[in-house]
Design an enzyme around this catalytic site. Structure first.
Site, PDB file in Angstrom:
ATOM      1  N   CYS A 100      -0.453   1.731   7.243  1.00 16.29           N
ATOM      2  CA  CYS A 100      -0.970   1.929   5.890  1.00 16.29           C
ATOM      3  C   CYS A 100      -2.316   2.650   5.918  1.00 16.29           C
ATOM      4  CB  CYS A 100      -1.067   0.592   5.165  1.00 16.29           C
ATOM      5  SG  CYS A 100       0.556  -0.135   4.825  1.00 16.29           S
ATOM      6  N   GLU A 115       0.826  -1.212   0.000  1.00 19.31           N
ATOM      7  CA  GLU A 115       0.000   0.000   0.000  1.00 19.31           C
ATOM      8  C   GLU A 115       0.860   1.262   0.000  1.00 19.31           C
ATOM      9  OE1 GLU A 115      -2.076  -2.771   3.063  1.00 19.31           O
ATOM     10  OE2 GLU A 115      -0.069  -2.516   2.218  1.00 19.31           O
TER      11      GLU A 115
END
Length: 147
Positions: free
Chosen positions: A84, A53
């Site tokens: 993330c 991510e």
């Protein structure tokens, strides 16, 4: 018109597994087109922040020339961790689609639930479960091979 990019994220996860990384893949799309693709690269880069991510967000920001990814969707094979999830909020991503949930380390619907906290910079739509069986199978096979 809605188009899923989860297969593309799964392809990235398979590449991660082949490289000896935990099989997580991510894709960022905008207006039906892929803006960024990434896979976990923590071992390769020696960087604990090199989650799929995070790398996809960095690439998309470079590609679009902005630290804000409004109008974008993130497709990821595993529920993002708290780190993330914080980056997703900071980037102002509109929609998060994740496949497998992560009761142990997830930070979206489990654990810290970063994106549903009043302190979150931005609240995005959250969609979970698309291709969860495929993503879970990749993870199980990866960890079974390491035992």
């Amino acid at each position: 018109m809605f188009r899923s990019f989860m297969q593309d994220a799964l392809d990235q996860a398979r590449e991660a597994a082949e490289a000896g990384e935990v099989p997580v893949g991510a894709v960022i799309s905008r207006r039906g087109q892929i803006v960024a693709r990434a896979r976990n690269r923590m071992v390769e880069l020696g960087d604990p922040t090199a989650h799929a991510e995070m790398l996809a967000i960095r690439t998309a920001c470079d590609e679009l020339g902005s630290p804000r990814l409004t109008g974008c969707a993130l497709w990821v094979t595993l529920e993002p961790c708290a780190m993330c999830a914080g980056a997703i909020a900071a980037a102002r991503i509109d929609r998060l689609h994740f496949a497998a949930s992560d009761p142990k380390s997830g930070g979206v619907v489990h654990g810290a639930r970063v994106l549903s906290q009043p302190q979150a910079h931005h609240i995005c739509e959250i969609h979970e479960g698309a291709r969860a069986d495929d993503a879970s199978a990749l993870l199980r096979a990866f960890f079974a091979a390491r035992r």
